[in-house]
Scaffold this motif. Structure first.
Motif, PDB file in Angstrom:
ATOM      1  N   LYS A 156       0.565  -1.560   0.002  1.00 50.79           N
ATOM      2  CA  LYS A 156      -0.029  -0.152   0.460  1.00 50.79           C
ATOM      3  C   LYS A 156       1.091   1.056  -0.327  1.00 50.79           C
ATOM      4  N   VAL A 157       0.602   2.469  -0.972  1.00 51.91           N
ATOM      5  CA  VAL A 157       1.516   3.221  -1.592  1.00 51.91           C
ATOM      6  C   VAL A 157       0.460   4.342  -0.430  1.00 51.91           C
ATOM      7  N   LYS A 158       0.906   5.457   0.065  1.00 51.88           N
ATOM      8  CA  LYS A 158       0.508   6.797   0.443  1.00 51.88           C
ATOM      9  C   LYS A 158       1.569   7.803   0.545  1.00 51.88           C
ATOM     10  N   GLN A 159       0.546   9.613   0.417  1.00 46.05           N
ATOM     11  CA  GLN A 159       1.419  10.375   0.038  1.00 46.05           C
ATOM     12  C   GLN A 159       1.824  10.709   1.322  1.00 46.05           C
ATOM     13  N   CYS A 160       2.555  11.180   1.824  1.00 46.05           N
ATOM     14  CA  CYS A 160       3.239  11.926   3.195  1.00 46.05           C
ATOM     15  C   CYS A 160       2.480  13.626   2.484  1.00 46.05           C
ATOM     16  N   GLY A 161       1.644  14.036   4.033  1.00 45.30           N
ATOM     17  CA  GLY A 161       0.768  15.381   4.157  1.00 45.30           C
ATOM     18  C   GLY A 161       1.991  16.535   4.351  1.00 45.30           C
ATOM     19  N   LEU A 162       3.017  16.382   4.406  1.00 45.93           N
ATOM     20  CA  LEU A 162       3.992  17.201   4.300  1.00 45.93           C
ATOM     21  C   LEU A 162       4.609  17.262   3.390  1.00 45.93           C
ATOM     22  N   CYS A 163       5.465  16.543   3.201  1.00 46.58           N
ATOM     23  CA  CYS A 163       6.080  16.930   2.137  1.00 46.58           C
ATOM     24  C   CYS A 163       5.657  16.059   0.363  1.00 46.58           C
ATOM     25  N   GLY A 164       4.538  15.493   0.414  1.00 46.97           N
ATOM     26  CA  GLY A 164       4.223  15.134  -0.545  1.00 46.97           C
ATOM     27  C   GLY A 164       4.865  13.796  -1.637  1.00 46.97           C
ATOM     28  N   PRO A 197       4.691   6.894   9.742  1.00 51.57           N
ATOM     29  CA  PRO A 197       4.690   6.374  11.738  1.00 51.57           C
ATOM     30  C   PRO A 197       3.541   7.803  12.047  1.00 51.57           C
ATOM     31  N   GLY A 198       3.391   8.498  11.246  1.00 50.94           N
ATOM     32  CA  GLY A 198       3.474   9.811  12.368  1.00 50.94           C
ATOM     33  C   GLY A 198       2.241  10.606  11.529  1.00 50.94           C
ATOM     34  N   VAL A 199       1.069  11.111  12.913  1.00 43.33           N
ATOM     35  CA  VAL A 199      -0.368  11.290  12.018  1.00 43.33           C
ATOM     36  C   VAL A 199      -1.433  12.418  12.596  1.00 43.33           C
ATOM     37  N   VAL A 200      -0.821  13.767  12.177  1.00 41.41           N
ATOM     38  CA  VAL A 200      -1.751  15.358  12.769  1.00 41.41           C
ATOM     39  C   VAL A 200      -3.045  15.397  11.980  1.00 41.41           C
ATOM     40  N   SER A 201      -3.949  15.769  11.773  1.00 34.33           N
ATOM     41  CA  SER A 201      -4.612  16.599  11.227  1.00 34.33           C
ATOM     42  C   SER A 201      -4.443  17.512   9.851  1.00 34.33           C
ATOM     43  N   PHE A 202      -5.262  17.982   9.286  1.00 34.42           N
ATOM     44  CA  PHE A 202      -4.871  18.486   8.206  1.00 34.42           C
ATOM     45  C   PHE A 202      -4.649  19.564   8.426  1.00 34.42           C
ATOM     46  N   MET A 203      -5.342  20.331   9.285  1.00 39.09           N
ATOM     47  CA  MET A 203      -5.435  21.216   9.905  1.00 39.09           C
ATOM     48  C   MET A 203      -4.066  22.129  10.253  1.00 39.09           C
ATOM     49  N   ALA A 204      -3.249  20.737  10.818  1.00 38.65           N
ATOM     50  CA  ALA A 204      -2.060  21.833  11.567  1.00 38.65           C
ATOM     51  C   ALA A 204      -1.522  21.191   9.954  1.00 38.65           C
ATOM     52  N   ILE A 205      -0.684  20.738   9.319  1.00 38.33           N
ATOM     53  CA  ILE A 205      -0.558  20.213   8.049  1.00 38.33           C
ATOM     54  C   ILE A 205      -0.988  22.456   7.800  1.00 38.33           C
ATOM     55  N   THR A 232      -9.009  27.544  -3.068  1.00 37.15           N
ATOM     56  CA  THR A 232      -9.859  26.692  -3.514  1.00 37.15           C
ATOM     57  C   THR A 232     -10.036  25.407  -2.793  1.00 37.15           C
ATOM     58  N   ASP A 233      -9.097  25.090  -2.319  1.00 34.09           N
ATOM     59  CA  ASP A 233      -9.255  23.496  -1.510  1.00 34.09           C
ATOM     60  C   ASP A 233      -9.842  23.187  -0.775  1.00 34.09           C
ATOM     61  N   ALA A 234     -10.678  22.139  -1.253  1.00 37.93           N
ATOM     62  CA  ALA A 234     -11.353  22.138  -0.731  1.00 37.93           C
ATOM     63  C   ALA A 234     -11.711  21.176   0.977  1.00 37.93           C
ATOM     64  N   ARG A 235     -10.763  20.310   0.869  1.00 38.07           N
ATOM     65  CA  ARG A 235     -11.022  20.432   2.657  1.00 38.07           C
ATOM     66  C   ARG A 235     -10.803  21.916   3.437  1.00 38.07           C
ATOM     67  N   LEU A 236     -10.386  22.434   2.857  1.00 40.63           N
ATOM     68  CA  LEU A 236     -10.436  24.137   3.789  1.00 40.63           C
ATOM     69  C   LEU A 236     -11.570  24.711   3.904  1.00 40.63           C
ATOM     70  N   ARG A 237     -12.819  24.029   3.259  1.00 42.90           N
ATOM     71  CA  ARG A 237     -14.121  24.930   3.214  1.00 42.90           C
ATOM     72  C   ARG A 237     -14.702  23.307   4.514  1.00 42.90           C
ATOM     73  N   SER A 238     -14.397  22.608   4.214  1.00 42.90           N
ATOM     74  CA  SER A 238     -15.466  21.313   4.843  1.00 42.90           C
ATOM     75  C   SER A 238     -14.728  20.908   6.285  1.00 42.90           C
ATOM     76  N   ALA A 239     -15.416  21.413   7.711  1.00 40.53           N
ATOM     77  CA  ALA A 239     -14.518  20.566   8.827  1.00 40.53           C
ATOM     78  C   ALA A 239     -14.149  19.759   9.153  1.00 40.53           C
ATOM     79  N   SER A 240     -15.203  19.046   8.760  1.00 36.83           N
ATOM     80  CA  SER A 240     -14.659  17.118   8.918  1.00 36.83           C
ATOM     81  C   SER A 240     -13.368  17.008   8.171  1.00 36.83           C
ATOM     82  N   ALA A 241     -13.239  17.746   6.870  1.00 35.02           N
ATOM     83  CA  ALA A 241     -12.165  17.499   6.624  1.00 35.02           C
ATOM     84  C   ALA A 241     -10.722  18.430   6.780  1.00 35.02           C
ATOM     85  N   LYS A 242     -11.129  19.387   7.906  1.00 38.94           N
ATOM     86  CA  LYS A 242     -10.003  20.488   8.002  1.00 38.94           C
ATOM     87  C   LYS A 242      -9.443  19.435   9.958  1.00 38.94           C
ATOM     88  N   TYR A 243     -10.618  18.404   9.951  1.00 43.45           N
ATOM     89  CA  TYR A 243      -9.513  18.015  11.232  1.00 43.45           C
ATOM     90  C   TYR A 243      -9.319  16.251  10.645  1.00 43.45           C
TER      91      TYR A 243
END
Length: 100
Positions: free
Chosen positions: A44-52, A61-69, A83-94
């Protein structure tokens, strides 16, 4: 704006190429797809939320909220586009984001 970047600058990092395990979409060889561990589902391959960059999931191993990033990128002067949709949705922010 800091570091000479305007608020409408390019997002933090563009989408980077797929991991070395993955092949391009133009590779239609069924044998190579059957031996590729990502295509088969063994890795399984996933993208790092910070470096991409993409990593095998167990190497994130690290996990933080999207809002922290989003806040960290804003502090660095290279925030996410408004315009990033994740900034408009409260559930996506966290929602949780994995880090390398």
């Amino acid at each position: 704006p800091t570091l000479g970047m305007s608020e409408d600058s390019v997002p933090f990092l563009p989408r980077l190429p797929k991991s070395p395990h993955r092949r391009g979409d133009d590779d239609d060889d069924p044998v190579s797809k059957m031996t590729d561990p990502v295509s088969v589902g063994l890795v399984k391959v996933k993208q790092c939320g910070l470096c991409g960059l993409e990593f095998e999931e167990h190497n994130l191993p690290g996990v933080v909220s999207f809002m922290a990033i989003a806040n960290l990128r804003k502090k660095w002067g290279s925030g996410l586009p408004p315009t990033d949709a994740r900034l408009r949705s409260a559930s996506a922010k966290y929602s949780s984001v994995k880090l390398c």
